[in-house]
Write a protein that holds these residues in place. Structure first.
Motif, PDB file in Angstrom:
ATOM      1  N   ALA A   1       0.825  -1.317  -0.057  1.00 16.94           N
ATOM      2  CA  ALA A   1      -0.052  -0.101  -0.062  1.00 16.94           C
ATOM      3  C   ALA A   1       0.723   1.157  -0.101  1.00 16.94           C
ATOM      4  O   ALA A   1       0.220   2.199  -0.292  1.00 16.94           O
ATOM      5  CB  ALA A   1      -0.941   0.058   1.332  1.00 16.94           C
ATOM      6  N   THR A   2       1.980   1.229   0.331  1.00 22.08           N
ATOM      7  CA  THR A   2       3.051   2.405   0.152  1.00 22.08           C
ATOM      8  C   THR A   2       3.123   2.930  -1.243  1.00 22.08           C
ATOM      9  O   THR A   2       3.309   4.231  -1.471  1.00 22.08           O
ATOM     10  CB  THR A   2       4.290   1.864   0.620  1.00 22.08           C
ATOM     11  N   ASN A   3       2.576   2.282  -2.201  1.00 20.35           N
ATOM     12  CA  ASN A   3       2.563   2.738  -3.541  1.00 20.35           C
ATOM     13  C   ASN A   3       1.274   3.740  -3.915  1.00 20.35           C
ATOM     14  O   ASN A   3       1.341   4.473  -4.867  1.00 20.35           O
ATOM     15  CB  ASN A   3       2.599   1.532  -4.693  1.00 20.35           C
ATOM     16  N   ILE A   4       0.418   3.793  -2.881  1.00 16.75           N
ATOM     17  CA  ILE A   4      -0.781   4.573  -2.847  1.00 16.75           C
ATOM     18  C   ILE A   4      -0.466   5.671  -2.102  1.00 16.75           C
ATOM     19  O   ILE A   4      -0.213   5.491  -0.808  1.00 16.75           O
ATOM     20  CB  ILE A   4      -1.977   3.640  -2.552  1.00 16.75           C
ATOM     21  N   SER A   5      -1.073   6.909  -2.646  1.00 17.19           N
ATOM     22  CA  SER A   5      -1.127   8.176  -2.044  1.00 17.19           C
ATOM     23  C   SER A   5      -2.024   8.208  -0.889  1.00 17.19           C
ATOM     24  O   SER A   5      -2.998   7.597  -0.969  1.00 17.19           O
ATOM     25  CB  SER A   5      -1.151   9.540  -2.662  1.00 17.19           C
ATOM     26  N   ARG A   6      -1.702   8.754   0.413  1.00 16.70           N
ATOM     27  CA  ARG A   6      -2.672   8.931   1.450  1.00 16.70           C
ATOM     28  C   ARG A   6      -4.009   9.503   1.177  1.00 16.70           C
ATOM     29  O   ARG A   6      -5.038   9.145   1.656  1.00 16.70           O
ATOM     30  CB  ARG A   6      -2.080   9.680   2.462  1.00 16.70           C
ATOM     31  N   THR A   7      -3.970  10.575   0.012  1.00 16.20           N
ATOM     32  CA  THR A   7      -5.243  10.899  -0.169  1.00 16.20           C
ATOM     33  C   THR A   7      -6.164  10.120  -1.116  1.00 16.20           C
ATOM     34  O   THR A   7      -7.333  10.163  -1.160  1.00 16.20           O
ATOM     35  CB  THR A   7      -5.049  12.365  -1.241  1.00 16.20           C
ATOM     36  N   GLN A   8      -5.412   9.361  -1.938  1.00 16.01           N
ATOM     37  CA  GLN A   8      -6.005   8.002  -2.667  1.00 16.01           C
ATOM     38  C   GLN A   8      -6.612   7.295  -1.981  1.00 16.01           C
ATOM     39  O   GLN A   8      -7.271   6.290  -2.258  1.00 16.01           O
ATOM     40  CB  GLN A   8      -5.356   7.598  -3.843  1.00 16.01           C
ATOM     41  N   LEU A   9      -6.024   6.803  -0.866  1.00 14.99           N
ATOM     42  CA  LEU A   9      -6.291   5.452  -0.047  1.00 14.99           C
ATOM     43  C   LEU A   9      -7.400   5.568   0.624  1.00 14.99           C
ATOM     44  O   LEU A   9      -7.462   6.631   1.585  1.00 14.99           O
ATOM     45  CB  LEU A   9      -4.994   4.976   0.854  1.00 14.99           C
ATOM     46  N   VAL A  10      -8.512   4.727   0.581  1.00 16.84           N
ATOM     47  CA  VAL A  10      -9.553   4.613   1.340  1.00 16.84           C
ATOM     48  C   VAL A  10      -9.675   3.852   2.658  1.00 16.84           C
ATOM     49  O   VAL A  10     -10.214   4.397   3.452  1.00 16.84           O
ATOM     50  CB  VAL A  10     -10.797   4.378   0.589  1.00 16.84           C
ATOM     51  N   SER A  11      -9.194   2.467   2.361  1.00 10.94           N
ATOM     52  CA  SER A  11      -9.236   1.880   3.490  1.00 10.94           C
ATOM     53  C   SER A  11      -8.109   0.589   3.362  1.00 10.94           C
ATOM     54  O   SER A  11      -7.889   0.324   2.056  1.00 10.94           O
ATOM     55  CB  SER A  11     -10.829   1.028   3.591  1.00 10.94           C
ATOM     56  N   LEU A  12      -7.726   0.177   4.463  1.00 10.69           N
ATOM     57  CA  LEU A  12      -7.013  -0.978   4.164  1.00 10.69           C
ATOM     58  C   LEU A  12      -6.786  -2.081   5.379  1.00 10.69           C
ATOM     59  O   LEU A  12      -6.842  -1.483   6.409  1.00 10.69           O
ATOM     60  CB  LEU A  12      -5.309  -0.501   3.949  1.00 10.69           C
ATOM     61  N   GLY A  13      -7.375  -3.168   5.052  1.00 10.26           N
ATOM     62  CA  GLY A  13      -7.342  -4.415   6.135  1.00 10.26           C
ATOM     63  C   GLY A  13      -8.943  -4.135   6.820  1.00 10.26           C
ATOM     64  O   GLY A  13      -9.770  -3.889   6.031  1.00 10.26           O
ATOM     65  N   THR A  14      -9.059  -4.380   7.927  1.00 12.08           N
ATOM     66  CA  THR A  14      -9.900  -4.322   8.843  1.00 12.08           C
ATOM     67  C   THR A  14     -10.204  -3.115   9.684  1.00 12.08           C
ATOM     68  O   THR A  14      -9.188  -2.909  10.538  1.00 12.08           O
ATOM     69  CB  THR A  14     -10.329  -5.517   9.502  1.00 12.08           C
ATOM     70  N   CYS A  15     -10.894  -2.303   9.643  1.00  8.99           N
ATOM     71  CA  CYS A  15     -11.208  -1.174  10.507  1.00  8.99           C
ATOM     72  C   CYS A  15     -11.798  -1.539  11.930  1.00  8.99           C
ATOM     73  O   CYS A  15     -12.922  -2.076  11.802  1.00  8.99           O
ATOM     74  CB  CYS A  15     -12.295   0.037   9.979  1.00  8.99           C
ATOM     75  N   ILE A  16     -10.922  -1.484  12.882  1.00  7.81           N
ATOM     76  CA  ILE A  16     -11.219  -1.912  14.107  1.00  7.81           C
ATOM     77  C   ILE A  16     -11.816  -0.895  15.060  1.00  7.81           C
ATOM     78  O   ILE A  16     -12.690  -1.102  16.007  1.00  7.81           O
ATOM     79  CB  ILE A  16     -10.426  -2.827  14.763  1.00  7.81           C
ATOM     80  N   GLY A  17     -11.689   0.490  14.727  1.00  6.52           N
ATOM     81  CA  GLY A  17     -12.044   1.519  15.766  1.00  6.52           C
ATOM     82  C   GLY A  17     -11.668   2.713  15.151  1.00  6.52           C
ATOM     83  O   GLY A  17     -11.095   2.842  14.036  1.00  6.52           O
ATOM     84  N   ARG A  18     -12.220   3.754  15.980  1.00  7.54           N
ATOM     85  CA  ARG A  18     -11.790   5.185  15.629  1.00  7.54           C
ATOM     86  C   ARG A  18     -11.508   5.910  16.737  1.00  7.54           C
ATOM     87  O   ARG A  18     -11.695   5.654  17.797  1.00  7.54           O
ATOM     88  CB  ARG A  18     -12.717   5.701  14.410  1.00  7.54           C
ATOM     89  N   PHE A  19     -10.724   7.006  16.615  1.00  5.54           N
ATOM     90  CA  PHE A  19     -10.429   8.047  17.479  1.00  5.54           C
ATOM     91  C   PHE A  19     -11.396   9.087  17.579  1.00  5.54           C
ATOM     92  O   PHE A  19     -11.468   9.714  16.166  1.00  5.54           O
ATOM     93  CB  PHE A  19      -8.820   8.380  17.582  1.00  5.54           C
ATOM     94  N   THR A  20     -11.897   9.533  18.484  1.00  6.46           N
ATOM     95  CA  THR A  20     -12.807  10.958  18.383  1.00  6.46           C
ATOM     96  C   THR A  20     -11.864  11.968  18.477  1.00  6.46           C
ATOM     97  O   THR A  20     -10.734  11.874  18.612  1.00  6.46           O
ATOM     98  CB  THR A  20     -13.744  10.820  19.687  1.00  6.46           C
ATOM     99  N   HIS A  21     -12.550  13.264  18.417  1.00  2.00           N
ATOM    100  CA  HIS A  21     -12.069  14.615  18.542  1.00  2.00           C
ATOM    101  C   HIS A  21     -11.338  14.686  19.564  1.00  2.00           C
ATOM    102  O   HIS A  21     -10.394  15.459  19.855  1.00  2.00           O
ATOM    103  CB  HIS A  21     -12.830  15.672  18.106  1.00  2.00           C
TER     104      HIS A  21
END
Length: 187
Positions: A63-83
């Protein structure tokens, strides 16, 4: 996409430990079988746009070949950080938690739909419960046929559940598989 820093790793591991206990070691040391490499490595945690992903190291390398702005998801999303900086588990990590859960609750078929609509687990809908649960423990909720339905926080201990009236709350709802339908635009 970047590795988690020390405070982020602590927050993620504390939340996972709440549900898995000592089985957290199995999640961290799980060998990966993805990719063409014979030695594809292990799974790791990566942060991308406030979401934490559980992904194999070989997939991260590709996935390092893909820019951060183009990358949508990778693997399994297990959670998120709130503000505010706190970490919340999402429904996508249910399969990971279910296979490594320390405390489990099984629901009667009559109360499964109530839980899937976002309601708490009541004593009357409880089929089985594992021993040694204390209030505040993370609990994975299953159907009687061992299908993971969601997870929550124990409101009562195992001993208190035996004396509880049928309308007493046993597990406080956090998330369930019904969220795939209720919140499909946000997931």
């Amino acid at each position: 996409m970047r590795p988690l820093d020390k405070t982020e790793t602590t927050a993620v591991f504390e939340k996972l430990f709440k549900f898995t206990g000592n089985n957290l070691k199995n999640i961290i040391e799980n060998p990966s079988h993805e990719g063409p490499d014979p030695d594809s490595g292990r799974y790791c945690f990566r942060l991308h746009k406030n979401k934490v992903y559980y992904v194999s190291e070989s997939l991260v390398k590709r996935a390092t070949n893909i820019s951060r702005t183009q990358l949508v998801s990778l693997g399994t999303c297990i959670g998120r950080f709130t503000h505010g900086g706190s970490f919340h588990l999402t429904v996508q990590c249910l399969s990971l938690l279910a296979s490594n859960a320390k405390h489990k609750v099984w629901l009667k078929p009559t109360s499964e739909m109530s839980f899937l609509y976002g309601n708490h687990v009541l004593k009357g809908g409880l089929g089985r419960i594992t021993e040694n649960i204390v209030p505040g423990d993370g609990v994975v909720v299953f159907s009687m046929s061992d299908v993971p339905l969601g997870f929550g926080i124990a409101a009562k201990s195992t001993q208190d559940c035996r004396k509880l009236d049928p309308n007493g709350i046993v597990v406080l709802h956090q998330t369930d598989i019904g969220e795939y339908l209720r919140m499909e635009d946000e997931l």
